[in-house]
Write an enzyme that holds these catalytic residues in place. Structure first.
Site, PDB file in Angstrom:
ATOM      1  CG  HIS A   1      18.729  56.668  30.380  1.00 51.82           C
ATOM      2  ND1 HIS A   1      19.382  55.463  30.425  1.00 51.82           N
ATOM      3  CD2 HIS A   1      17.976  56.725  31.504  1.00 51.82           C
ATOM      4  CE1 HIS A   1      19.042  54.807  31.517  1.00 51.82           C
ATOM      5  NE2 HIS A   1      18.173  55.555  32.189  1.00 51.82           N
TER       6      HIS A   1
ATOM      7  CB  SER B   1      20.789  38.097   1.812  1.00 56.01           C
ATOM      8  OG  SER B   1      19.557  37.468   1.661  1.00 56.01           O
TER       9      SER B   1
ATOM     10  CG  ASP C   1      20.553  39.106   9.851  1.00 55.84           C
ATOM     11  OD1 ASP C   1      20.682  40.292   9.466  1.00 55.84           O
ATOM     12  OD2 ASP C   1      19.906  38.780  10.854  1.00 55.84           O
TER      13      ASP C   1
ATOM     14  CB  SER D   1      16.283  32.519   5.327  1.00 57.88           C
ATOM     15  OG  SER D   1      16.688  33.853   5.619  1.00 57.88           O
ATOM     16  N   GLY D   2      16.986  34.145   2.501  1.00 64.25           N
ATOM     17  CA  GLY D   2      16.526  35.284   1.716  1.00 64.25           C
ATOM     18  C   GLY D   2      16.353  36.529   2.580  1.00 64.25           C
TER      19      GLY D   2
ATOM     20  CD  GLU E   1      21.320  55.438  27.398  1.00 58.45           C
ATOM     21  OE1 GLU E   1      21.841  56.523  27.729  1.00 58.45           O
ATOM     22  OE2 GLU E   1      20.927  54.601  28.231  1.00 58.45           O
TER      23      GLU E   1
ATOM     24  CB  CYS F   1      20.650  55.634  34.832  1.00 62.66           C
ATOM     25  SG  CYS F   1      19.108  55.483  35.733  1.00 62.66           S
TER      26      CYS F   1
END
Ligand code: XMP
Length: 519
Positions: free
Chosen positions: A175, A235, A233, A229-230, A177, A86
């Site tokens: 595009h 965890s 990420d 935090s649980g 993608e 593009c």
């Protein structure tokens, strides 16, 4: 920010397209490493040995906006294969002697592209002579750059796909993608694998041992702390680092009292009991409630929660001797600085609560083992680390928790009601196999009471709002369409079982103009 990595890679130059991260994810799906760099960081670009191909993204600008478009032209003579998408297609054309003009009719959405010539880029792309692609452009290339040939055209764009085989430079107006381009992946595969001839050197599967080794090398025998935090990420970070350095990691978990039902129990059970991690559990429910007393302003709520969290974390971290590192679940999208070239996304909508302020205050070095990874890659890593599917595929949950799902004042009674309502809603989603079709779903409690009738009695209780959205990355979102019987069932369950709610409404706004959370 550039990543340090010696792997052979594809460099993606971002001109501010909303799809740049999608390009990167699609390249990674081909088991090829790639890195995104903003167009305005390219001034001093020098050929890097391990860059085997370059993709120029789309973007909102016009190629003749010279002050805003920073493009290092020398890239085009670097003798590395280049694919312009593009805007990328247009800038290649402009820089190499072609011409770009505002198109007579803009092309947004599906378009048909017809083959004019055989090309390595389009092998297996066309079914017979044409295929459907997704376009989003107002400008078009109207004069071919020198030495280029046309591979395909669309009804609005005669120079829709072009190539210069000698220079290994390709430009396409659509595009590849986005999923609406039926065979978009084929184009990326042909470019990356056949034209760039890059080795398949990347898989999030064998990342576990590599990352553990890197963590060991970085921290040695030093101690590391991590705010758990649980969520997915933190965890994954906690489990990965604990696998690497064992008891030298201490996790700190703050129960703000604003978590989902039983969340604190799950975190303690998983990380302390099952995985035997050093876990400091801070029960600060009362403290948070008292600091939030009578606070209505959303930004004030966020600031109070964020500051208190940091204070508590600091206080408990100081009790651990000789800590040198702070672990964070930074992901690759967090590092990409060039989310917007127009600057529009930088206006502050909400002050996000995260642990970003901690390292400076505490003078700790950072360990960020996930900084090369996208969310889906982090999830795969989590599974390899034996984290449960429930943790891995959990919907995102904001740092300030239920406080921002409860406009108006926060009371213990309201938190209790909200936790129950949310639990009924989310459990119903799981039971009906809808949970994983939805990006994020929750219940909120609105600060109004309305009249209802139950049995023969008048009720005067709170209004519960349900929100469920689909999204790619949380930046934009659409509401999820439930069928009537599901909505009816959830509404009945909530109203019949929870004292304090007598009415349920469903939020049908998208983002924008709304946001995902209420505050
Ligand atoms: P909004 O409401 O801005 O939310 O559309 C977008 C995504 O971000 C999450 N969110 C947060 N996450 N700290 C976080 O870690 C925060 O302060 C915060 N506020 C919103 C929200 O849940 C959604 O996924």
């Amino acid at each position: 920010m550039r990543l340090e990595n010696n792997l052979d890679k594809i460099l993606i130059i971002d001109f501010g397209s909303q799809f740049t991260q999608l390009i990167a994810r699609k390249v990674r799906e081909l088991n090829v490493f790639c890195e995104i760099i903003s167009h305005n960081k390219l001034k001093d670009y020098k050929n890097e040995k391990n860059v085997k191909g370059i993709i120029l993204s789309g973007g909102p600008l016009n190629v003749y906006q010279n002050k805003k478009v920073k493009f290092n032209k020398s890239i085009l003579s670097s003798n590395i294969p280049i694919l312009g998408i593009c805007f990328g297609h247009q800038i290649i054309s402009k820089e190499l002697g072609g011409k770009v003009k505002r198109a007579k009719s803009r092309e947004f959405g599906l378009a048909k592209v017809s083959k004019l010539k055989k090309s390595a880029l389009t092998e297996n792309f066309f079914s017979k002579k044409s295929t459907n692609v997704w376009m989003s452009h107002g400008d078009e290339v109207i004069k071919l750059p020198k030495g280029f040939k046309v591979i395909a055209k669309s009804s609005n764009s005669k120079l829709c796909m072009i190539e210069n085989i000698k220079k290994k430079i390709y430009g396409i107006q659509f595009h590849p993608e986005v999923s609406h381009t039926v065979k978009g992946k084929v184009i990326l595969k042909n470019f990356v694998i056949k034209i760039c001839k890059i080795k398949k050197n990347w898989t999030s599967k064998n990342q576990k041992s590599k990352l553990m080794q890197q963590i060991k090398e970085q921290v040695g025998n030093s101690k590391v702390i991590c705010a758990l935090s649980g969520g997915v990420d933190s965890s994954v970070v906690a489990k990965l680092i604990s696998n690497a350095i064992g008891k030298n990691l201490t996790c700190i978990f703050v129960n703000t009292g604003l978590l989902r039902k039983n969340e604190e129990k799950q975190v303690v059970n998983t990380f302390r009991k099952k995985f035997k991690l050093n876990l400091i559990y801070i029960n600060a429910e009362q403290l948070f409630i008292s600091k939030l007393k009578n606070v209505i302003d959303p930004e004030k709520k966020r600031k109070i929660i964020g500051n208190l969290f940091i204070k508590l974390f600091e206080k408990y971290a100081k009790k651990i001797k000789n800590v040198k590192f702070l672990a964070q679940g930074t992901l690759y999208p967090d590092l990409i600085e060039s989310k917007s070239v127009t600057g529009s996304q930088t206006s502050k909508i909400k002050s996000h609560h995260n642990v970003g302020g901690l390292p400076k205050r505490m003078k700790l070095k950072l360990v960020e083992p996930l900084k090369y990874l996208f969310k889906d890659e982090v999830r795969m890593l989590g599974l390899e680390l034996n984290l449960s599917k429930e943790i891995i595929s959990r919907h995102p949950f904001p740092g300030p928790g239920l406080a921002i799902r409860m406009p108006g004042i926060i009371t213990k009674e309201k938190i209790k009601i909200l936790k129950e309502a949310d639990n009924y809603f989310v459990n119903a989603l799981r039971e009906h196999n809808l949970y994983h079709k939805i990006w994020q779903a929750y219940a909120a409690l609105l600060p109004v009471k309305t009249v209802g009738v139950m049995g023969d009695n008048r009720t005067y209780e709170y209004l519960c709002l349900l929100r469920a959205i689909t999204s790619e990355d949380g930046m934009t979102a659409d509401y999820f369409q439930f069928n009537k019987s599901f909505m009816q069932m959830v509404s009945n369950k909530i109203v019949n079982n929870i004292r304090g709610i007598n009415r349920v409404v469903y939020d049908v706004t998208s983002k924008p103009p709304s946001t995902i959370e209420l505050e």
